[in-house]
Motif scaffolding. Structure first.
Motif, short mmCIF file in Angstrom:
data_model
loop_
_atom_site.label_atom_id
_atom_site.label_comp_id
_atom_site.label_asym_id
_atom_site.label_seq_id
_atom_site.Cartn_x
_atom_site.Cartn_y
_atom_site.Cartn_z
N ARG A 51 0.83 -1.18 0.04
CA ARG A 51 0.18 0.11 -0.02
C ARG A 51 0.81 1.17 -0.08
O ARG A 51 0.57 2.28 -0.60
CB ARG A 51 -0.87 0.18 1.38
CG ARG A 51 -2.08 -0.89 1.15
CD ARG A 51 -3.11 -0.83 2.28
NE ARG A 51 -2.56 -0.84 3.38
CZ ARG A 51 -2.67 -2.05 4.22
NH1 ARG A 51 -3.26 -3.18 3.72
NH2 ARG A 51 -2.19 -2.22 5.46
N PHE A 52 2.07 1.34 0.91
CA PHE A 52 2.91 2.36 0.86
C PHE A 52 3.33 2.65 -0.53
O PHE A 52 3.59 3.71 -0.89
CB PHE A 52 3.94 2.10 1.75
CG PHE A 52 4.88 3.04 2.12
CD1 PHE A 52 4.52 4.28 2.53
CD2 PHE A 52 6.34 2.94 1.56
CE1 PHE A 52 5.56 5.22 2.76
CE2 PHE A 52 7.19 4.03 2.03
CZ PHE A 52 6.81 5.24 2.43
N GLY A 53 3.95 1.57 -1.29
CA GLY A 53 4.61 1.88 -2.52
C GLY A 53 3.57 2.45 -3.48
O GLY A 53 3.68 3.09 -4.26
N THR A 54 2.13 1.86 -3.40
CA THR A 54 1.27 2.31 -4.43
C THR A 54 0.77 3.79 -4.19
O THR A 54 0.90 4.62 -5.10
CB THR A 54 0.05 1.49 -3.91
OG1 THR A 54 0.38 0.06 -4.44
CG2 THR A 54 -1.07 1.95 -4.93
N LEU A 55 0.88 4.16 -2.83
CA LEU A 55 0.41 5.67 -2.48
C LEU A 55 1.50 6.63 -2.77
O LEU A 55 1.50 7.68 -3.49
CB LEU A 55 0.40 5.72 -1.00
CG LEU A 55 -0.95 5.32 -0.41
CD1 LEU A 55 -0.86 4.91 1.08
CD2 LEU A 55 -2.16 5.97 -0.85
#
Length: 372
Positions: free
Chosen positions: A71-75
């Motif tokens: 999720r962090f990388g996607t954000l």
């Protein structure tokens, strides 16, 4: 696993959202005041937490599970698609570690695209980085990648026949050379000198190009392969200027060295250039033998090399009145492929060969044979 080189408010907010925490819970998780977290998120990429808080954020990210990292990388990736005004703020923080990896991968993909003359895709890969950062704001690693990108842009422009001017190979090579000089990487500087010599030859300044090649042929900053290529290109410049005998001697020496170095592609290309030198000297049987070697041993099937080989073959065939028609057909095929792939410089060369042949054979039209 995603890592962060320097935390800003942008990354801190992305981590909070990835952890699915409110501002208050996230602040408690880190051991900071809620108003500190609110300040980070308000200022975004324009603020950086203190060094001790940077370490706390590193720890929080390091302890997160795989789903949180995803999720962090996607954000963060979505942040790259933010409006231009926001991107300008983000750029001031410079590339992050994963940006360096992606940038390097894109440069490798660019090399492949250029080898296939896929200019549009190569330009898109380079432009996504060259338009994103300002070189004066990059660290050494970023500056190196920027210089490499600019040099590859020069290769693209050279292959498209864009030789001079602000959007040209000469401009890009000079810009890349300046950065490598600043970084104190002599080998890269010398390689750009070699590229600039090629552009000088392509622009028709044969004497100047020959002198540049002669200097680089004995330049210890270059690898033995690059020095051998420079010696081969001295011969090319001499041959274009009518000095075919000495050119052939230089090229023959280069062929022997390429064989010792185990460089089959360069060895084949050298036979092509030597064939043209013998054509210029009037030794057509030897020219035909050598171009036959080049055509049957070519390692790459890239459009550029196919066009160069067929152009050389057609040029040799035009030199014999008995094979003029065959030569014109071969040049027509080469011109068609050159046009298909946007090889403007090759198209100009083919047209020059046609016009020269027409004058030499005293033909009213290019397609009529010399015996008519």
């Amino acid at each position: 696993m995603t890592t962060v080189h320097v935390w800003t408010g942008l990354e801190a907010r992305a981590l909070r959202l990835a952890l699915r925490m409110s501002v208050r819970v996230f602040a408690q998780h880190l051991g900071v005041a809620p108003r500190t977290v609110a300040k980070w998120e308000h200022l975004g990429a324009g603020t950086q937490p203190r060094p001790d808080t940077q370490a706390i954020l590193d720890t929080a990210l390091g302890r997160a599970d795989a789903a949180t990292h995803l999720r962090f990388g996607t954000l963060l990736a979505e942040a790259e698609d933010a409006p231009a005004s926001r991107l300008r703020v983000t750029r001031s923080a410079g590339p992050r570690p994963w940006d360096y990896e992606t940038w390097t991968d894109d440069l490798d993909r660019t090399v492949v695209a250029l080898s296939r003359q896929n200019f549009g895709f190569a330009f898109d890969l380079l432009n996504r980085w060259l338009s994103r950062y300002e070189p004066q704001k990059l660290d050494e690693k970023g500056l190196y990648l920027y210089a490499r990108s600019t040099a590859l842009l020069g290769d693209l422009q050279r292959d498209q026949g864009k030789i001079a001017g602000p959007l040209s190979a000469q401009y890009s090579y000079t810009s890349a050379r300046s950065i490598y000089t600043e970084l104190d990487i002599p080998r890269r500087v010398a390689q750009l000198d070699l590229s600039l010599a090629v552009v000088t030859e392509m622009s028709g300044q044969l004497d100047h190009a020959g002198r540049m090649y002669e200097t680089l042929a004995v330049d210890d900053r270059l690898s033995l392969r690059d020095r051998t290529r420079a010696r081969l290109w001295v011969g090319t410049a001499l041959s274009k200027n009518g000095h075919n005998d000495y050119a052939a001697r230089l090229m023959t020496t280069a062929i022997r060295d390429f064989e010792k170095l185990g460089e089959p592609d360069d060895w084949s290309v050298a036979h092509q250039k030597l064939a043209l030198a013998h054509r210029g000297a009037g030794n057509l049987p030897e020219a035909l033998r050598l171009i036959g070697v080049a055509r049957t041993t070519a390692v790459t099937d890239a459009p550029m090399q196919r066009v160069r080989l067929e152009t050389a073959y057609g040029h040799i065939m035009l030199s014999d009145p008995a094979t003029v028609d065959d030569g014109l057909v071969i040049l027509d095929h080469a011109a068609h492929e050159a046009a298909q792939h946007g090889l403007v410089h090759q198209l100009r060369s083919i047209e020059d060969i046609r016009q020269t042949s027409q004058r030499e054979q005293r033909l009213p039209r290019p397609r009529r044979s010399g015996s008519e």
